[in-house]
Design an enzyme around this catalytic site. Structure first.
Site, mmCIF file in Angstrom:
data_model
loop_
_atom_site.group_PDB
_atom_site.id
_atom_site.type_symbol
_atom_site.label_atom_id
_atom_site.label_comp_id
_atom_site.label_asym_id
_atom_site.label_seq_id
_atom_site.Cartn_x
_atom_site.Cartn_y
_atom_site.Cartn_z
ATOM 1 N N ASP A 162 32.340 8.184 11.704
ATOM 2 C CA ASP A 162 33.810 8.079 11.745
ATOM 3 C C ASP A 162 34.376 7.715 10.378
ATOM 4 O OD1 ASP A 162 34.394 8.652 14.453
ATOM 5 O OD2 ASP A 162 33.816 6.644 15.054
ATOM 6 N N THR A 163 33.791 6.705 9.776
ATOM 7 C CA THR A 163 34.329 6.202 8.518
ATOM 8 C C THR A 163 34.229 7.233 7.412
ATOM 9 O OG1 THR A 163 33.767 3.937 9.143
ATOM 10 C CG2 THR A 163 34.176 4.351 6.808
#
Length: 399
Positions: free
Chosen positions: A173-174
């Protein structure tokens, strides 16, 4: 649209960003823009009183506050014709819109790239998804742990023989969020030359494969399938965690010069002529015996002793901290990545700041995460809605 006077000094202050994102990857991308001055309007569905009571704890939680600072909130029901019209009016003067729906959703809502580009040809439209905007997996739900497994991340994480292990952070996600933000800024620079917007696309799948970097390259270039190495570096030995009298330290000895320096610093000249340790290839083959000997040495003194001794010798060594210890570290405090927030209900709370600065600019938190619809009147007034029109939208639950 109005901007905070302090934000106007930051590099992205000329830009208006519409934020349609949820969960983590999309909000991570938008947070980069908000922190560096963009006027970010977080567009979310209207909520009733019961739902907002239920969500109140989430909105006060660390994750939400950390992801959604420096934004304004507008509630709009995009499933209604009136709600779409509100968005279309915002799009006319916006610079960027960011979404992380599954690819089919944006088309069902009539907020896809082609539709919005017809309204504003200069619009940068950014899409962050699990698997990409097309292809056989495009409409699958994509979550961080699923992607960690599919990319091989879990196969190289953990102790050898332990089986696959997820990374302790939402790394897919990051990284997708960060690559998304990079793509948006690239498109904004390109627009300065072309006058046109474009569709920026990234996904958790390709972003994490990119972040796998040298592990991915080992397969692509050399045909090697990387495996778990635990706390050892896959290719540079010795690198790893060693137990001291009062804790644990990491060391990284990269290259033959550093290896020879370590031998002298630890007063082990015999290692310099030991065939088991003469080369990095030999040390890699005999890593278990080398690590065992190193553990015996490190157990004879404290963390502080070893960290100071090795660093003074030009060798990399640091403590193995928990998160509280990490933020208590004097260098971390000096860098100022812990940002206090002035929140009426979260007294003394802080969030994670931006990890880079320039000699001219440094980002900061200007406002804590907004409550839903906190800025409805302000935002709608700025794009020409009268008080009566705003009230009518409230009355029919469009906002």
């Amino acid at each position: 649209m109005t901007k905070d006077s302090n934000q106007s000094r930051l590099p992205l202050s000329p830009f208006v960003v519409l934020d349609l994102t949820r969960v983590r990857a999309g909000p991570t991308a938008v947070r980069q823009l908000a922190d560096w001055g963009a006027d970010v309007i977080k567009i979310e569905a209207p909520v009733d009183a019961d739902h907002e009571t239920e969500m109140g704890g989430v909105r006060l939680g660390p994750d939400y506050q950390n992801l959604h600072r420096n934004k304004r909130s507008l509630t709009v029901d995009l499933k209604t014709a009136q709600g779409k019209e509100v968005l279309y009016r915002l799009v006319k003067t916006a610079d960027v819109i960011v979404e992380n729906y599954r690819p089919d959703v944006k088309h069902r809502l009539s907020i896809d790239y082609e539709t919005l580009r017809a309204i504003n040809p200069k619009l940068i439209y950014a899409s962050i998804s699990g698997f990409g905007q097309d292809g056989p997996y495009a409409n699958r739900p994509g979550y961080d742990q699923i992607i960690q497994g599919m990319t091989g991340m879990m196969s190289v994480t953990g102790i050898p023989g332990q089986g696959p292990v997820r990374a302790g952070i939402a790394i897919a996600d990051t990284t997708a969020g960060l690559y998304g933000a990079m793509g948006i800024m690239m498109a904004l620079i390109d627009r300065e030359h072309t006058g046109l917007g474009q569709w920026v696309q990234t996904s958790l799948l390709e972003s994490l494969l990119a972040v796998m970097d040298f592990q991915s390259a080992r397969w692509l270039v050399a045909g090697e399938i990387p495996k778990q190495a635990g706390n050892d570096h896959p290719t540079i030995i010795p690198t790893g965690v060693f137990t001291t009298q009062d804790g644990q330290v990491n060391i990284c000895v990269s290259g033959q010069v550093m290896w020879e320096r370590l031998c002298r610093t630890l007063r082990r000249p015999e290692w310099l002529v030991d065939e088991k340790y003469l080369t990095n290839k030999a040390r890699s083959k005999n890593r278990e015996s080398l690590n065992s000997e190193l553990n015996e040495i490190f157990a004879q003194n404290t963390n502080t002793h070893w960290i100071e001794l090795l660093n003074q010798s030009g060798l990399a060594c640091g403590a193995v901290n928990n998160v509280a210890e990490a933020f208590a570290d004097e260098q971390v405090q000096h860098l100022g990545i812990r940002w206090p927030i002035q929140h009426p209900q979260l007294v003394g709370a802080s969030i994670v700041g931006q990890p880079f600065r320039t000699n001219l600019h440094r980002a900061s938190v200007k406002s804590y995460a907004p409550s839903p619809g906190q800025h409805n009147n302000e935002i709608l007034s700025n794009i020409g809605f009268s008080n009566e029109e705003i009230q009518a939208l409230k009355d029919c639950h469009v906002i």
